[in-house]
Design a protein around this motif. Structure first.
Motif, PDB file in Angstrom:
ATOM      1  N   VAL A   1       0.909  -1.120  -0.025  1.00 20.77           N
ATOM      2  CA  VAL A   1      -0.117   0.050  -0.002  1.00 20.77           C
ATOM      3  C   VAL A   1       0.925   1.241   0.095  1.00 20.77           C
ATOM      4  N   VAL A   2       1.983   1.469   1.017  1.00 23.78           N
ATOM      5  CA  VAL A   2       2.818   2.300   0.923  1.00 23.78           C
ATOM      6  C   VAL A   2       3.764   2.775  -0.229  1.00 23.78           C
ATOM      7  N   ILE A   3       3.968   1.608  -0.822  1.00 20.59           N
ATOM      8  CA  ILE A   3       4.895   1.676  -2.182  1.00 20.59           C
ATOM      9  C   ILE A   3       3.905   2.418  -3.317  1.00 20.59           C
ATOM     10  N   TYR A   4       2.575   1.733  -3.433  1.00 23.14           N
ATOM     11  CA  TYR A   4       1.801   2.539  -4.471  1.00 23.14           C
ATOM     12  C   TYR A   4       1.384   3.988  -3.995  1.00 23.14           C
ATOM     13  N   CYS A   5       1.269   4.300  -2.652  1.00 26.68           N
ATOM     14  CA  CYS A   5       1.012   5.538  -2.489  1.00 26.68           C
ATOM     15  C   CYS A   5       2.240   6.352  -2.775  1.00 26.68           C
ATOM     16  N   LEU A   6       3.274   6.073  -2.586  1.00 26.66           N
ATOM     17  CA  LEU A   6       4.540   6.958  -2.872  1.00 26.66           C
ATOM     18  C   LEU A   6       4.867   6.927  -4.381  1.00 26.66           C
ATOM     19  N   ALA A   7       4.282   6.048  -5.061  1.00 33.26           N
ATOM     20  CA  ALA A   7       4.609   6.058  -6.489  1.00 33.26           C
ATOM     21  C   ALA A   7       3.374   7.245  -6.932  1.00 33.26           C
ATOM     22  N   MET A   8       2.225   7.188  -6.451  1.00 32.13           N
ATOM     23  CA  MET A   8       1.109   8.032  -6.917  1.00 32.13           C
ATOM     24  C   MET A   8       1.603   9.361  -6.599  1.00 32.13           C
ATOM     25  N   ALA A   9       2.107   9.844  -5.406  1.00 33.32           N
ATOM     26  CA  ALA A   9       2.572  11.105  -5.019  1.00 33.32           C
ATOM     27  C   ALA A   9       3.894  11.483  -6.029  1.00 33.32           C
ATOM     28  N   ASN A  10       4.580  10.543  -6.108  1.00 35.97           N
ATOM     29  CA  ASN A  10       5.749  10.782  -7.149  1.00 35.97           C
ATOM     30  C   ASN A  10       5.144  11.391  -8.346  1.00 35.97           C
TER      31      ASN A  10
END
Length: 69
Positions: free
Chosen positions: A45-54
């Motif tokens: 979940v965190v990895i995809y959230c970070l990718a979205m933010a990026n």
């Protein structure tokens, strides 16, 4: 990755996280195997959230600080 695909991936991983607790009482402790699975799903979940933010050019640390304060 497109924002749509990232949003869908976040939702899918969050659903997998929820599935770990489906049909469980709120007070039950997790065994070691369940904790490892919880760790993996939280990381996803965190990895995809970070990718979205990026992808959106959002400073997620700053956004979190603004929400909490």
């Amino acid at each position: 990755h497109t924002p749509k695909n990232l949003a869908m991936s976040i939702a899918i991983e969050a659903a997998e996280l929820m599935e770990l607790f489906q049909w469980r009482g709120g007070e039950e402790l997790l065994d070691d195997l369940q904790r490892r699975e919880l760790q993996r799903e939280l990381a996803d979940v965190v990895i995809y959230c970070l990718a979205m933010a990026n992808a959106a050019g959002i400073d997620l640390a700053n956004a979190c600080a603004k929400r909490s304060g």
